[in-house]
Design a protein around this motif. Structure first.
Motif, PDB file in Angstrom:
ATOM      1  N   ASP A   1      -6.943  -2.471  -7.952  1.00 44.26           N
ATOM      2  CA  ASP A   1      -7.189  -2.380  -9.390  1.00 44.26           C
ATOM      3  C   ASP A   1      -7.054  -3.737 -10.077  1.00 44.26           C
TER       4      ASP A   1
ATOM      5  N   MET B   1      -8.139  10.183  -7.324  1.00 46.69           N
ATOM      6  CA  MET B   1      -7.497   9.738  -8.559  1.00 46.69           C
ATOM      7  C   MET B   1      -8.335   8.689  -9.281  1.00 46.69           C
ATOM      8  N   ALA B   2      -8.999   7.829  -8.517  1.00 46.42           N
ATOM      9  CA  ALA B   2      -9.863   6.822  -9.138  1.00 46.42           C
ATOM     10  C   ALA B   2     -11.049   7.482  -9.832  1.00 46.42           C
TER      11      ALA B   2
ATOM     12  N   VAL C   1     -13.445   1.744  -9.359  1.00 38.35           N
ATOM     13  CA  VAL C   1     -12.691   1.010 -10.382  1.00 38.35           C
ATOM     14  C   VAL C   1     -13.556  -0.082 -11.014  1.00 38.35           C
TER      15      VAL C   1
ATOM     16  N   LYS D   1      -7.806  16.829 -12.659  1.00 41.33           N
ATOM     17  CA  LYS D   1      -7.114  15.562 -12.922  1.00 41.33           C
ATOM     18  C   LYS D   1      -7.837  14.762 -13.998  1.00 41.33           C
ATOM     19  N   ALA D   2      -9.154  14.801 -13.973  1.00 45.67           N
ATOM     20  CA  ALA D   2      -9.928  14.103 -15.005  1.00 45.67           C
ATOM     21  C   ALA D   2      -9.603  14.679 -16.381  1.00 45.67           C
TER      22      ALA D   2
ATOM     23  N   SER E   1      -4.776  10.573 -23.041  1.00 47.28           N
ATOM     24  CA  SER E   1      -5.241   9.390 -23.759  1.00 47.28           C
ATOM     25  C   SER E   1      -4.876   9.466 -25.240  1.00 47.28           C
TER      26      SER E   1
ATOM     27  N   TRP F   1      -9.816   9.119 -12.989  1.00 46.67           N
ATOM     28  CA  TRP F   1      -9.540   8.067 -13.977  1.00 46.67           C
ATOM     29  C   TRP F   1     -10.846   7.570 -14.598  1.00 46.67           C
TER      30      TRP F   1
ATOM     31  N   TRP G   1      -3.541   0.632  -4.060  1.00 44.20           N
ATOM     32  CA  TRP G   1      -4.174   0.735  -5.383  1.00 44.20           C
ATOM     33  C   TRP G   1      -3.898  -0.486  -6.245  1.00 44.20           C
TER      34      TRP G   1
ATOM     35  N   SER H   1     -12.262  10.109 -16.992  1.00 45.73           N
ATOM     36  CA  SER H   1     -11.494  10.156 -18.243  1.00 45.73           C
ATOM     37  C   SER H   1     -11.836   8.974 -19.141  1.00 45.73           C
ATOM     38  N   MET H   2     -12.007   7.796 -18.548  1.00 50.78           N
ATOM     39  CA  MET H   2     -12.394   6.623 -19.329  1.00 50.78           C
ATOM     40  C   MET H   2     -13.820   6.758 -19.854  1.00 50.78           C
TER      41      MET H   2
ATOM     42  N   LYS I   1      -6.137  13.549 -17.459  1.00 50.59           N
ATOM     43  CA  LYS I   1      -6.104  12.157 -17.913  1.00 50.59           C
ATOM     44  C   LYS I   1      -6.743  12.005 -19.293  1.00 50.59           C
TER      45      LYS I   1
END
Length: 234
Positions: free
Chosen positions: A101, A169-170, A138, A202-203, A210, A173, A97, A176-177, A206
């Protein structure tokens, strides 16, 4: 090269930092322990010189050797076709990762080549290889979470089906962003998606982590968590 890169890296390695860095990347065992700011300085020097020969002849034995190539590709000046060829040649070398990233974050020229880069990324998003998919995801979260692309991004993320941890996980992430940058569109997506339970939860987690999400919204997001049934043991 005037100075052998590996010799230079070995001389810059720090044993204590090696222990710290290696612990953050559990699936690899080839970390020397060179700090990232030091690698960036070397990368800028290489990118200003004969970077083509460097990339053609660079070694891949150590984590830092691969990371250095990633950084150089982000710093070079070339036309888009040549940049894409360099990226395409490098992606198969990604096996963790951290390199993935950092590599993605460094490809800032994506901002001025958004359309051709979007097309370039599509095969990676449909790949069956863990780090090819993570590379694609990513890249999306770094450069495509604006109003123009958000619907396409969420659609692409929803279609990813892969059981690898670093893919899930990506995706979490990225979602979430997406929520932080485009909350209304992403909330609609969160209410109507086909994500597996792990990635979806998981989203949400995350998003609640934030600092750009207010406490009231975090409470609402927590209430959306799916209850996952535990498998019965025989």
């Amino acid at each position: 090269m005037e100075i052998d890169i590996r010799t230079q890296l070995l001389s810059l390695a720090e044993p204590e930092y090696q222990k710290f860095s290696a612990a953050l990347i559990p699936n690899i065992t080839n970390v020397l322990g060179v700090r990232l700011p030091v690698l960036r300085k070397i990368a800028k020097q290489l990118a200003a010189g004969d970077w083509r020969t460097y990339l053609e002849t660079a070694d891949d034995e150590y984590f830092e050797e691969v990371m250095l190539q990633a950084m150089v590709i982000g710093h070079v000046q070339a036309d888009l076709d040549e940049l894409l060829k360099a990226i395409e040649a490098f992606v198969p070398k990604i096996d963790n990762w951290s390199v993935c990233d950092s590599f993605c974050a460094g490809l800032k020229y994506t901002k001025v080549h958004s359309e051709p880069m979007w097309a370039f990324l599509q095969p990676y998003l449909r790949s069956d290889q863990e780090y090819e998919i993570r590379f694609g995801v990513v890249m999306l979260l770094n450069f495509y979470l604006d109003e123009r692309y958000i619907d396409q991004v969420l659609s692409a993320l929803d279609q990813i089906r892969h059981e690898a941890y670093y893919v899930k996980m990506a995706v979490a992430w990225a979602i979430s962003m997406a929520y932080v940058k485009q909350p209304e569109v992403t909330m609609c997506y969160l209410k109507h998606n086909t994500l597996d339970d792990f990635t979806y939860n998981k989203a949400l987690q995350k998003i609640t982590e934030s600092y750009r999400v207010d406490p009231e919204t975090k409470q609402m997001i927590r209430s959306m968590k799916r209850k996952v049934k535990k498998q019965a043991t025989s």
